[in-house]
Design an enzyme around this catalytic site. Structure first.
Site: not given
Length: 330
Positions: A15-16, A18, A145, A175, A188, A279
């Site tokens: 992933g991102l 890792g 979560y 991140v 995201h 927002d």
């Protein structure tokens, strides 16, 4: 970590975060604080190597690689978690419990688990710091979560108290970077806006950003975060979590993010903000005082430089990046 016979297992290694750790380990010059040690072995495991919700498959992964150290990044996460609270609670509880119990049973010397700022209470005094995790319930939108992630901190303390295990955790802020999830339906803000602007340029359509663009966020480049995880692995041996983030003075507005993306992609089309869209929270500042005090300072990559690197990676790897249905049609 004086020994160079370490075997470091990174769960969620494809992933991102890792892949960012892999990049730093492969490119950092010898002698650097964040470099791979001579003789050290790193394994970046993906979900295809075993379902960490299953105790037997998790044990098999530990038996296969015999890690001395673990950076635990694997998790079930999605922007759709609000519709599947129990699934996200149970699956992440199972993953985390199996990873920590297997580490204990196999004699792993150290585990660092990756948490999230969602562990913090919905009603909290800002800035966030490491002492505020358990002071109230998390936001209801992703309580499943969030509670599963919170329990890692509880488990770390329990393993230390009962068995003396060196288990700890990290709490990154927002991140972004190469290998991010650019799926428009499940990403995201930064990767989502990069992909949206890319498609607007490709299809000659307006680039419309939801909201006013005024909210502020702390964004951390994945390569910087990777270095901080390596520092924590090498030098930090306390059970208490550490927030891994740029400083409060480095907040960036959503408009600044969108402006930087427009510039990086050389987008010349119609670019507006849809102020009829909500927002969200204006600020969620987190303090990195503990981190900088422990490290003695750290040089973060400037935001625009990090964004340019991310956009370049996205353009160079569009055909294989995680772009979702919109990417496959493009």
């Amino acid at each position: 970590m004086a020994s160079s016979n370490n075997v470091v297992l990174v769960t969620g290694g494809t992933g991102l975060v890792g892949q960012a750790i892999k990049h730093i380990i492969e490119t950092e010059p010898e002698g650097s604080r964040f470099a791979k040690l001579p003789g050290e072995k790193w394994i970046f495991a993906s979900s295809s190597e075993g379902d960490l919700r299953d105790p037997a498959q998790t044990r098999a992964l530990y038996e296969k690689y015999k890690p001395t150290h673990v950076i635990h990044l694997a998790a079930l996460e999605s922007s759709h978690s609000c519709f599947l609270q129990l699934t996200f609670l149970r699956d992440n509880l199972l993953i985390n419990d199996n990873v920590l119990q297997s580490a204990h049973e196999s004699g792993t010397q150290k585990v660092i688990s990756c948490l999230s700022t969602c562990v913090f209470p919905d009603k909290v005094e800002y800035p966030l710091d490491e002492n505020k995790i358990h002071t109230g319930p998390p936001h209801e939108s992703n309580f499943g979560y969030a509670h599963a992630k919170r329990m890692v901190d509880v488990q770390n303390h329990a393993y230390k108290e009962q068995f003396g295990c060196n288990f700890t955790s990290a709490i990154p802020t927002n991140v972004f970077g190469p290998h991010d999830n650019f799926d428009l339906e499940d990403s995201h803000v930064i990767p989502g806006l990069i992909h949206k602007c890319y498609l607007a340029k490709k299809n000659n359509t307006p680039f419309i950003v939801s909201g006013t663009g005024k909210p502020l966020r702390q964004f951390i480049f994945s390569y910087d975060l990777a270095k901080l995880f390596i520092w924590q692995l090498r030098e930090y041996d306390d059970v208490e979590p550490v927030i891994l983030s740029v400083g409060e003075d480095e907040e960036v507005s959503i408009k600044e993010v969108a402006d930087a993306i427009v510039k990086a992609l050389d987008f010349k089309g119609d670019y507006t903000f849809d102020t009829t869209r909500a927002d969200g929270q204006f600020r969620k500042p987190a303090s990195n005082k503990k981190l900088l005090t422990l490290m003695g300072g750290f040089q973060f990559t400037p935001f625009t430089e990090a964004l340019d690197l991310t956009v370049k990676w996205f353009l160079d790897n569009y055909s294989t990046a995680r772009t979702g249905a919109a990417g496959k049609k493009a």
